[in-house]
Scaffold this motif. Structure first.
Motif, PDB file in Angstrom:
ATOM      1  N   ALA A 122      49.342  36.626  69.911  1.00 45.82           N
ATOM      2  CA  ALA A 122      48.644  35.455  70.448  1.00 45.82           C
ATOM      3  C   ALA A 122      47.263  35.292  69.831  1.00 45.82           C
ATOM      4  N   MET A 123      46.628  36.401  69.466  1.00 49.30           N
ATOM      5  CA  MET A 123      45.306  36.327  68.843  1.00 49.30           C
ATOM      6  C   MET A 123      45.363  35.685  67.467  1.00 49.30           C
ATOM      7  N   ILE A 171      42.673  47.008  76.556  1.00 53.17           N
ATOM      8  CA  ILE A 171      41.276  46.953  76.132  1.00 53.17           C
ATOM      9  C   ILE A 171      41.023  47.909  74.976  1.00 53.17           C
ATOM     10  N   GLY A 172      41.482  49.152  75.112  1.00 57.14           N
ATOM     11  CA  GLY A 172      41.229  50.147  74.078  1.00 57.14           C
ATOM     12  C   GLY A 172      41.919  49.844  72.766  1.00 57.14           C
ATOM     13  N   ARG A 218      40.137  45.157  67.166  1.00 55.48           N
ATOM     14  CA  ARG A 218      40.672  44.037  66.387  1.00 55.48           C
ATOM     15  C   ARG A 218      39.991  42.727  66.773  1.00 55.48           C
ATOM     16  N   PHE A 219      39.750  42.544  68.057  1.00 47.10           N
ATOM     17  CA  PHE A 219      39.097  41.319  68.527  1.00 47.10           C
ATOM     18  C   PHE A 219      37.677  41.213  67.975  1.00 47.10           C
ATOM     19  N   LEU A 220      36.940  42.309  68.008  1.00 47.65           N
ATOM     20  CA  LEU A 220      35.572  42.293  67.511  1.00 47.65           C
ATOM     21  C   LEU A 220      35.522  42.019  66.012  1.00 47.65           C
ATOM     22  N   VAL A 221      36.448  42.606  65.261  1.00 48.42           N
ATOM     23  CA  VAL A 221      36.502  42.365  63.817  1.00 48.42           C
ATOM     24  C   VAL A 221      36.815  40.903  63.528  1.00 48.42           C
ATOM     25  N   LYS A 222      37.777  40.330  64.275  1.00 49.72           N
ATOM     26  CA  LYS A 222      38.128  38.925  64.070  1.00 49.72           C
ATOM     27  C   LYS A 222      36.946  38.016  64.377  1.00 49.72           C
ATOM     28  N   PHE A 230      33.733  38.791  64.209  1.00 43.32           N
ATOM     29  CA  PHE A 230      32.727  38.974  63.163  1.00 43.32           C
ATOM     30  C   PHE A 230      33.120  38.233  61.891  1.00 43.32           C
ATOM     31  N   VAL A 231      34.362  38.369  61.470  1.00 47.91           N
ATOM     32  CA  VAL A 231      34.818  37.725  60.238  1.00 47.91           C
ATOM     33  C   VAL A 231      34.795  36.212  60.368  1.00 47.91           C
ATOM     34  N   HIS A 232      35.268  35.696  61.502  1.00 48.10           N
ATOM     35  CA  HIS A 232      35.350  34.251  61.670  1.00 48.10           C
ATOM     36  C   HIS A 232      33.987  33.592  61.747  1.00 48.10           C
ATOM     37  N   TYR A 233      33.022  34.281  62.326  1.00 50.71           N
ATOM     38  CA  TYR A 233      31.712  33.662  62.536  1.00 50.71           C
ATOM     39  C   TYR A 233      30.713  33.963  61.429  1.00 50.71           C
ATOM     40  N   TYR A 234      30.864  35.094  60.760  1.00 49.96           N
ATOM     41  CA  TYR A 234      29.877  35.480  59.765  1.00 49.96           C
ATOM     42  C   TYR A 234      30.414  35.496  58.335  1.00 49.96           C
ATOM     43  N   LYS A 235      31.715  35.615  58.155  1.00 50.82           N
ATOM     44  CA  LYS A 235      32.305  35.601  56.816  1.00 50.82           C
ATOM     45  C   LYS A 235      33.572  34.758  56.802  1.00 50.82           C
ATOM     46  N   PRO A 236      33.456  33.492  57.195  1.00 55.70           N
ATOM     47  CA  PRO A 236      34.667  32.666  57.253  1.00 55.70           C
ATOM     48  C   PRO A 236      35.168  32.285  55.865  1.00 55.70           C
ATOM     49  N   THR A 237      36.467  32.155  55.749  1.00 58.11           N
ATOM     50  CA  THR A 237      37.069  31.688  54.504  1.00 58.11           C
ATOM     51  C   THR A 237      37.135  30.163  54.519  1.00 58.11           C
ATOM     52  N   ASP A 238      37.525  29.593  53.376  1.00 57.41           N
ATOM     53  CA  ASP A 238      37.664  28.145  53.295  1.00 57.41           C
ATOM     54  C   ASP A 238      38.685  27.630  54.311  1.00 57.41           C
ATOM     55  N   ILE A 239      39.768  28.350  54.471  1.00 63.23           N
ATOM     56  CA  ILE A 239      40.820  27.929  55.402  1.00 63.23           C
ATOM     57  C   ILE A 239      40.292  27.928  56.827  1.00 63.23           C
TER      58      ILE A 239
END
Length: 237
Positions: free
Chosen positions: A127-128, A185-186, A191-195, A197-206
């Motif tokens: 779902a994520m 949670i554990g 994975r949630f935190l990495v997603k 970080f990537v989406h907000y600070y290193k987003p791709t063109d897509i």
């Protein structure tokens, strides 16, 4: 992914029980795990989900450069996924093991807990990653979790199968539901935190085009262009 997590938990169970021939997960649950519990949501998402609409792809051909730059699949991403899978299997196995260490809970009860935990975990994991939600997507993902609970209860009320009444003995305690929550949670928090970080600070063109399309606030809708990476010709052999 789901098979990898469940297999890792199974092998750890074998090690901790001195290579016993008995298994915590019943044969029926093992079969239904791949047939019903996790297969239908993956099929539905694979058919219906997509990154962007045809209009966005036609307006911004630079988006196809992500495949040439191997942004969607590469060796680094492969190993990160393997480490994520390993971590999730560790969380799903050791949280119940430590919670019920020294108790009189049998292997069948722990097997039911592991089955439900892995099914819930892999469906939330899926779902994520879903981009476009439809009613059938909700029905497939959340319905799979409900179907798992129903199947586990049906299997455990049959007296001729191992683990008779195991689920009902363990599910009536608060520790059972606390273990499910701690596993989710554990296992999924990194994975949630990495997603995020990537989406907000290193987003791709897509990802940029996807957000622009989702909220309809792109510069393209205002008559301008979105600045993207250049398209590079693939190397010729």
């Amino acid at each position: 992914f789901a098979i990898s997590v469940s297999s890792s938990s199974f092998y750890r169970y074998v090690l901790f029980t001195s290579f016993t021939l008995t298994t915590a997960i019943t044969d029926w649950s093992s079969v239904l795990f791949s047939v019903i519990y996790t297969s239908f949501p993956t099929i539905v998402v694979g058919i219906l989900d997509k990154d962007l609409s045809r209009t966005s792809l036609m307006e911004h051909p630079q988006l196809y450069g992500a495949g040439q730059r191997q942004e969607s699949y590469n060796r680094k991403l492969f190993w990160v996924t393997m480490l994520d899978t390993l971590w999730q299997s560790i969380a799903s196995f050791f949280v119940p093991l430590l919670a019920y260490w020294g108790s009189d809970v049998d292997g069948s009860s722990l097997g039911d807990l592991w089955t439900l935990a892995v099914v819930i975990m892999v469906n939330i994991h899926l779902a994520m990653d879903v981009i476009r939600w439809y009613w059938i997507t909700h029905a497939a993902i959340w319905g799979s979790i409900i179907a798992t609970f129903i199947c586990v209860m049906i299997i455990d009320v049959l007296p001729f199968l191992p683990g008779y009444w195991a689920f009902f003995h363990i599910a009536k305690t608060a520790l059972f539901w606390l273990c499910l929550l701690c596993i989710m949670i554990g296992a999924l928090l990194p994975r949630f935190l990495v997603k995020v970080f990537v989406h907000y600070y290193k987003p791709t063109d897509i990802q940029i085009a996807r957000e622009a399309e989702k909220f309809n606030t792109s510069r393209a809708s205002q008559g301008a262009q979105i600045e993207m990476n250049e398209i590079f010709d693939p190397p010729r052999r």
